[in-house]
Design a protein around this motif. Structure first.
Motif, PDB file in Angstrom:
ATOM      1  N   ARG A  38       0.923  -1.187  -0.048  1.00 29.46           N
ATOM      2  CA  ARG A  38       0.079   0.180  -0.189  1.00 29.46           C
ATOM      3  C   ARG A  38       0.875   1.253  -0.027  1.00 29.46           C
ATOM      4  O   ARG A  38       0.477   2.233  -0.462  1.00 29.46           O
ATOM      5  CB  ARG A  38      -0.984  -0.218   1.234  1.00 29.46           C
ATOM      6  CG  ARG A  38      -1.899  -0.929   1.321  1.00 29.46           C
ATOM      7  CD  ARG A  38      -2.474  -1.207   2.451  1.00 29.46           C
ATOM      8  NE  ARG A  38      -3.123  -0.021   3.110  1.00 29.46           N
ATOM      9  CZ  ARG A  38      -4.182   0.556   2.904  1.00 29.46           C
ATOM     10  NH1 ARG A  38      -5.014   0.297   2.456  1.00 29.46           N
ATOM     11  NH2 ARG A  38      -4.364   1.911   3.576  1.00 29.46           N
ATOM     12  N   THR A  57     -11.148  -2.429   3.524  1.00 32.38           N
ATOM     13  CA  THR A  57     -11.370  -3.791   3.761  1.00 32.38           C
ATOM     14  C   THR A  57     -10.507  -4.479   3.007  1.00 32.38           C
ATOM     15  O   THR A  57      -9.872  -3.848   1.825  1.00 32.38           O
ATOM     16  CB  THR A  57     -12.872  -4.223   3.407  1.00 32.38           C
ATOM     17  OG1 THR A  57     -13.144  -3.796   2.000  1.00 32.38           O
ATOM     18  CG2 THR A  57     -13.855  -3.394   4.342  1.00 32.38           C
ATOM     19  N   THR A  58      -9.984  -5.673   3.224  1.00 31.91           N
ATOM     20  CA  THR A  58      -9.362  -6.603   2.501  1.00 31.91           C
ATOM     21  C   THR A  58      -9.826  -7.000   1.221  1.00 31.91           C
ATOM     22  O   THR A  58     -10.809  -7.210   0.982  1.00 31.91           O
ATOM     23  CB  THR A  58      -8.943  -7.667   3.493  1.00 31.91           C
ATOM     24  OG1 THR A  58      -8.250  -7.202   4.669  1.00 31.91           O
ATOM     25  CG2 THR A  58      -7.798  -8.506   2.673  1.00 31.91           C
ATOM     26  N   CYS A  59      -8.888  -6.864   0.218  1.00 30.98           N
ATOM     27  CA  CYS A  59      -9.399  -7.223  -1.302  1.00 30.98           C
ATOM     28  C   CYS A  59      -9.870  -8.597  -1.138  1.00 30.98           C
ATOM     29  O   CYS A  59      -8.773  -9.487  -0.898  1.00 30.98           O
ATOM     30  CB  CYS A  59      -8.167  -6.901  -2.029  1.00 30.98           C
ATOM     31  SG  CYS A  59      -8.569  -7.101  -3.770  1.00 30.98           S
ATOM     32  N   LYS A 114      -6.669 -11.406  -1.565  1.00 28.58           N
ATOM     33  CA  LYS A 114      -6.650 -11.513  -0.007  1.00 28.58           C
ATOM     34  C   LYS A 114      -5.782 -10.661   0.730  1.00 28.58           C
ATOM     35  O   LYS A 114      -5.064 -11.063   1.878  1.00 28.58           O
ATOM     36  CB  LYS A 114      -6.461 -13.042   0.188  1.00 28.58           C
ATOM     37  CG  LYS A 114      -7.408 -13.907  -0.498  1.00 28.58           C
ATOM     38  CD  LYS A 114      -8.794 -13.837   0.102  1.00 28.58           C
ATOM     39  CE  LYS A 114      -9.736 -15.073  -0.323  1.00 28.58           C
ATOM     40  NZ  LYS A 114     -10.189 -14.679  -1.730  1.00 28.58           N
ATOM     41  N   GLY A 115      -5.577  -9.507   0.172  1.00 32.54           N
ATOM     42  CA  GLY A 115      -4.578  -8.521   0.891  1.00 32.54           C
ATOM     43  C   GLY A 115      -3.206  -8.541   0.325  1.00 32.54           C
ATOM     44  O   GLY A 115      -2.477  -7.719   0.807  1.00 32.54           O
ATOM     45  N   CYS A 120      -7.717  -4.232  -6.735  1.00 34.85           N
ATOM     46  CA  CYS A 120      -7.209  -3.187  -5.707  1.00 34.85           C
ATOM     47  C   CYS A 120      -5.917  -2.395  -6.099  1.00 34.85           C
ATOM     48  O   CYS A 120      -5.618  -1.633  -5.339  1.00 34.85           O
ATOM     49  CB  CYS A 120      -6.635  -3.950  -4.461  1.00 34.85           C
ATOM     50  SG  CYS A 120      -5.443  -5.216  -4.483  1.00 34.85           S
ATOM     51  N   GLY A 179      -3.841  -4.159  -1.715  1.00 34.26           N
ATOM     52  CA  GLY A 179      -4.224  -5.043  -0.917  1.00 34.26           C
ATOM     53  C   GLY A 179      -5.677  -4.777  -0.404  1.00 34.26           C
ATOM     54  O   GLY A 179      -5.805  -5.635   0.452  1.00 34.26           O
ATOM     55  N   THR A 180      -6.057  -3.733  -0.393  1.00 28.54           N
ATOM     56  CA  THR A 180      -7.403  -3.040   0.259  1.00 28.54           C
ATOM     57  C   THR A 180      -8.352  -2.571  -0.845  1.00 28.54           C
ATOM     58  O   THR A 180      -7.853  -2.023  -1.786  1.00 28.54           O
ATOM     59  CB  THR A 180      -7.157  -2.288   1.520  1.00 28.54           C
ATOM     60  OG1 THR A 180      -6.529  -1.304   0.998  1.00 28.54           O
ATOM     61  CG2 THR A 180      -6.304  -3.026   2.255  1.00 28.54           C
TER      62      THR A 180
END
Length: 382
Positions: free
Chosen positions: A124, A173-175, A179-180, A200, A204-205
């Motif tokens: 991120r 929120t987690t993608c 899965k982040g 994302c 990751g989100t």
């Protein structure tokens, strides 16, 4: 020929190295071949893919001391189950103990395409963009320095969501797709290929309830004032860097930098050459003949130049230390004054009569001579 065919090529021959090749020689040879035959560089070329797999298998074996020793002793039979020299080199999880070594090689070759060292590439954290500001300054400001205040518009972290991009009281929120991880992993032959998650964009989100102030962008555009300190002696296109004064980073990333690029206006009288200044001073024919003193306004104040009699057009006089200060150093350049003898274009009757009288006393043969014109003129006035 493929390393999985019935008849296998010697591993050393595949990598084009001798049996006494060092680890570095093996690595260099494999790197070159991997670049040449990688499937991404040879799409729809099954022969290149087979060659790539064979070279990878050869390097996997020869880069491992134990497997290399077994191969040197038993050849390919060491890994086909017919000898106690060792098992299949691709059993038990792909690359075995040398996965990191191969990962290092392909990390260099293809950047983030291959994720072979186990480290997640998606992140991120993003550094802010660098900014450029073009600032026009006067010639004297470049010479002596100046402080100038400028206003820039830049992206700054949104204070309402504190850079999360989500509405107040909400969190990203987690993608669900990656899965982040920020990446989607695919299997390509012997390699695990990681690509940026399209849902994302590698963060990751995802933001389901965006901040109303920044619309989920995490930053907003704001105007900011900066005091630019221009040192004496700067030149055209000088760049002044202000670290951290660029756009804000995202998700905790560092801010970018601001680069102020200077545009120096030309001077009406002086021309610059490095830290020296040049100018032209016109004088009359009588002044050049009889000698004179001329006053000149330098950037450091008025100066007087003594022009000796018989001075020729084009002669230069140097005023030391009257040029541009050395940037970040002591001392200054020089001022070079070039004398130009001005020929009058309009004469009064009295001036014309006097010039005729002078001409009669200063005859010159208007014929080509072997000596230079400067020698002729010198003799004429001696």
């Amino acid at each position: 020929m493929s390393a999985t065919a019935n008849v296998k090529i010697d591993y050393y021959e595949l990598l084009m190295v001798s049996k006494t090749a060092s680890d570095q020689e093996l690595k260099t040879a494999y790197r070159k071949l991997a670049m040449q035959y990688h499937p991404d560089r040879n799409p729809d070329n099954p022969e290149a893919e087979e060659k790539f797999k064979a070279c990878s298998e050869a390097y996997q074996v020869l880069s491992d001391p134990e497997k290399r020793a077994a191969y040197d002793r038993y050849g390919h039979a060491a890994f086909n189950g017919s000898s106690s020299g060792g098992g299949n080199p691709f059993q038990g999880g792909g690359f075995g103990g040398n996965a990191q070594d191969l990962g290092d090689i392909f990390g260099d070759l293809f950047g983030e395409m291959f994720n072979m060292g186990g480290q997640r590439q998606g992140s991120r954290v993003q550094r802010g963009r660098d900014l450029r500001y073009d600032l026009t300054i006067e010639f004297e400001e470049a010479v002596f320095g100046k402080e100038r205040e400028i206003n820039i518009r830049r992206a700054e972290t949104c204070t309402d969501c504190r850079g999360t991009g989500a509405a107040k009281g909400k969190q990203p929120t987690t993608c669900p797709q990656c899965k982040g991880a920020g990446q989607m992993r695919f299997q390509q032959g012997f390699f695990s290929v990681a690509r940026t998650c399209t849902q994302c964009n590698g963060t990751g989100t995802i933001i389901t309830d965006p901040c109303k102030t920044c619309s989920g962008q995490t930053t907003v555009q704001k105007e900011h004032s900066i005091l630019v300190k221009i040192p004496g002696g700067v030149e055209q296109d000088t760049r002044i860097r202000y670290q951290g004064e660029g756009e804000s980073g995202k998700f905790g990333g560092p801010a970018g930098d601001l680069y102020v690029v200077l545009n120096v206006k030309p001077h009406s009288f002086f021309e610059r050459d490095g830290d020296d200044l040049h100018c032209v001073m016109p004088i009359s024919f009588p002044q050049a003949t009889l000698g004179t003193e001329v006053k000149i306004e330098t950037l450091h104040g008025p100066e007087t130049i003594k022009v000796p009699e018989g001075t020729q057009s084009g002669r230069e006089f140097k005023l030391r230390g009257k040029g541009v200060p050395h940037l970040n150093e002591h001392g200054k350049g020089d001022l070079i004054v070039e004398i130009r003898v001005a020929t009058p274009t309009k004469l009064t009757k009295t001036q014309r009569d006097l010039m005729k009288q002078l001409e009669e006393t200063m005859t010159v043969e208007n014929e080509p001579q072997s000596r230079s014109i400067f020698s002729k003129v010198k003799d004429m006035f001696s």
